[in-house]
Design a protein around this motif. Structure first.
Motif, PDB file in Angstrom:
ATOM      1  N   LEU A  85       0.833  -1.197   0.000  1.00  0.00           N
ATOM      2  CA  LEU A  85       0.000   0.000   0.000  1.00  0.00           C
ATOM      3  C   LEU A  85       0.870   1.251   0.000  1.00  0.00           C
ATOM      4  O   LEU A  85       0.646   2.187  -0.777  1.00  0.00           O
ATOM      5  CB  LEU A  85      -0.933  -0.013   1.213  1.00  0.00           C
ATOM      6  CG  LEU A  85      -1.966   1.087   1.278  1.00  0.00           C
ATOM      7  CD1 LEU A  85      -2.877   1.070   0.064  1.00  0.00           C
ATOM      8  CD2 LEU A  85      -2.798   0.929   2.549  1.00  0.00           C
ATOM      9  N   LYS A  86       1.884   1.295   0.848  1.00  0.00           N
ATOM     10  CA  LYS A  86       2.786   2.445   0.898  1.00  0.00           C
ATOM     11  C   LYS A  86       3.515   2.618  -0.431  1.00  0.00           C
ATOM     12  O   LYS A  86       3.645   3.738  -0.941  1.00  0.00           O
ATOM     13  CB  LYS A  86       3.797   2.305   2.038  1.00  0.00           C
ATOM     14  CG  LYS A  86       4.741   3.499   2.156  1.00  0.00           C
ATOM     15  CD  LYS A  86       5.696   3.340   3.297  1.00  0.00           C
ATOM     16  CE  LYS A  86       6.597   4.539   3.476  1.00  0.00           C
ATOM     17  NZ  LYS A  86       7.178   5.118   2.301  1.00  0.00           N
ATOM     18  N   THR A  87       3.987   1.525  -1.000  1.00  0.00           N
ATOM     19  CA  THR A  87       4.675   1.584  -2.289  1.00  0.00           C
ATOM     20  C   THR A  87       3.760   2.143  -3.373  1.00  0.00           C
ATOM     21  O   THR A  87       4.169   2.984  -4.174  1.00  0.00           O
ATOM     22  CB  THR A  87       5.190   0.183  -2.677  1.00  0.00           C
ATOM     23  OG1 THR A  87       6.068  -0.287  -1.639  1.00  0.00           O
ATOM     24  CG2 THR A  87       5.933   0.207  -3.999  1.00  0.00           C
ATOM     25  N   LEU A  88       2.523   1.698  -3.402  1.00  0.00           N
ATOM     26  CA  LEU A  88       1.557   2.193  -4.379  1.00  0.00           C
ATOM     27  C   LEU A  88       1.311   3.687  -4.199  1.00  0.00           C
ATOM     28  O   LEU A  88       1.357   4.457  -5.156  1.00  0.00           O
ATOM     29  CB  LEU A  88       0.238   1.426  -4.258  1.00  0.00           C
ATOM     30  CG  LEU A  88      -0.891   1.915  -5.156  1.00  0.00           C
ATOM     31  CD1 LEU A  88      -0.541   1.692  -6.625  1.00  0.00           C
ATOM     32  CD2 LEU A  88      -2.191   1.218  -4.786  1.00  0.00           C
ATOM     33  N   LEU A  89       1.071   4.117  -2.960  1.00  0.00           N
ATOM     34  CA  LEU A  89       0.788   5.526  -2.706  1.00  0.00           C
ATOM     35  C   LEU A  89       1.992   6.410  -3.011  1.00  0.00           C
ATOM     36  O   LEU A  89       1.839   7.540  -3.478  1.00  0.00           O
ATOM     37  CB  LEU A  89       0.328   5.724  -1.265  1.00  0.00           C
ATOM     38  CG  LEU A  89      -1.006   5.064  -0.904  1.00  0.00           C
ATOM     39  CD1 LEU A  89      -1.284   5.196   0.586  1.00  0.00           C
ATOM     40  CD2 LEU A  89      -2.144   5.631  -1.728  1.00  0.00           C
ATOM     41  N   ASP A  90       3.192   5.920  -2.754  1.00  0.00           N
ATOM     42  CA  ASP A  90       4.407   6.687  -3.030  1.00  0.00           C
ATOM     43  C   ASP A  90       4.772   6.718  -4.515  1.00  0.00           C
ATOM     44  O   ASP A  90       5.599   7.532  -4.930  1.00  0.00           O
ATOM     45  CB  ASP A  90       5.594   6.118  -2.235  1.00  0.00           C
ATOM     46  CG  ASP A  90       5.484   6.376  -0.748  1.00  0.00           C
ATOM     47  OD1 ASP A  90       4.644   7.211  -0.329  1.00  0.00           O
ATOM     48  OD2 ASP A  90       6.235   5.731   0.010  1.00  0.00           O
ATOM     49  N   SER A  91       4.152   5.873  -5.312  1.00  0.00           N
ATOM     50  CA  SER A  91       4.506   5.773  -6.737  1.00  0.00           C
ATOM     51  C   SER A  91       4.046   6.978  -7.554  1.00  0.00           C
ATOM     52  O   SER A  91       4.584   7.233  -8.626  1.00  0.00           O
ATOM     53  CB  SER A  91       3.904   4.502  -7.348  1.00  0.00           C
ATOM     54  OG  SER A  91       2.499   4.649  -7.506  1.00  0.00           O
ATOM     55  N   ARG A 140      -3.985   8.187   4.399  1.00  0.00           N
ATOM     56  CA  ARG A 140      -3.520   8.484   3.032  1.00  0.00           C
ATOM     57  C   ARG A 140      -4.226   7.596   2.011  1.00  0.00           C
ATOM     58  O   ARG A 140      -4.640   8.048   0.945  1.00  0.00           O
ATOM     59  CB  ARG A 140      -2.015   8.258   2.908  1.00  0.00           C
ATOM     60  CG  ARG A 140      -1.138   9.342   3.424  1.00  0.00           C
ATOM     61  CD  ARG A 140       0.340   9.024   3.189  1.00  0.00           C
ATOM     62  NE  ARG A 140       0.663   8.928   1.758  1.00  0.00           N
ATOM     63  CZ  ARG A 140       1.710   8.280   1.277  1.00  0.00           C
ATOM     64  NH1 ARG A 140       2.561   7.664   2.076  1.00  0.00           N
ATOM     65  NH2 ARG A 140       1.931   8.234  -0.029  1.00  0.00           N
ATOM     66  N   ALA A 141      -4.340   6.314   2.344  1.00  0.00           N
ATOM     67  CA  ALA A 141      -4.974   5.368   1.423  1.00  0.00           C
ATOM     68  C   ALA A 141      -6.448   5.695   1.227  1.00  0.00           C
ATOM     69  O   ALA A 141      -6.946   5.683   0.102  1.00  0.00           O
ATOM     70  CB  ALA A 141      -4.808   3.944   1.937  1.00  0.00           C
ATOM     71  N   ALA A 165     -12.182   5.537  -0.472  1.00  0.00           N
ATOM     72  CA  ALA A 165     -12.878   4.354   0.038  1.00  0.00           C
ATOM     73  C   ALA A 165     -12.398   4.029   1.445  1.00  0.00           C
ATOM     74  O   ALA A 165     -11.264   4.339   1.802  1.00  0.00           O
ATOM     75  CB  ALA A 165     -12.627   3.160  -0.865  1.00  0.00           C
ATOM     76  N   PRO A 166     -13.238   3.370   2.245  1.00  0.00           N
ATOM     77  CA  PRO A 166     -12.790   2.941   3.566  1.00  0.00           C
ATOM     78  C   PRO A 166     -11.735   1.841   3.464  1.00  0.00           C
ATOM     79  O   PRO A 166     -11.719   1.078   2.495  1.00  0.00           O
ATOM     80  CB  PRO A 166     -14.062   2.419   4.239  1.00  0.00           C
ATOM     81  CG  PRO A 166     -15.002   2.120   3.133  1.00  0.00           C
ATOM     82  CD  PRO A 166     -14.628   3.013   1.992  1.00  0.00           C
TER      83      PRO A 166
END
Length: 80
Positions: free
Chosen positions: A7-13, A37-38, A44-45
């Motif tokens: 999840l962190k990797t996706l958001l930081d991308s 952040r997500a 979405a929840p």
């Protein structure tokens, strides 16, 4: 379905993300800041699942709403 690491990797991308209905996260505790952040990025929840291979999921929490876990009988029904 995701993990805190992915999840962190996706958001930081920086990739543009479409809105979704729900995110499930498991495998390790999720920081409240990352959950917030997500939820903002995905509109979405986000629900964490706690459990193990032998017992399956036993508790859930909506990390941005509460730090405590709820047993599965109450967790998903009240959050979704």
């Amino acid at each position: 379905m995701t993990t805190p690491f992915h999840l962190k990797t996706l958001l930081d991308s920086g990739v543009a993300l479409p809105p979704i209905d729900l995110t499930l996260c498991a495998t390790a505790p999720l920081a409240a800041q990352l959950a917030a952040r997500a939820e903002a990025a995905l509109a979405a929840p986000l629900v964490e699942i706690y459990g193990c291979t032998e017992a399956g999921q036993v508790a859930t929490r909506r990390t941005v709403a509460a730090a405590e876990w709820r047993t599965i009988e109450r967790g998903l029904k009240q959050r979704i």
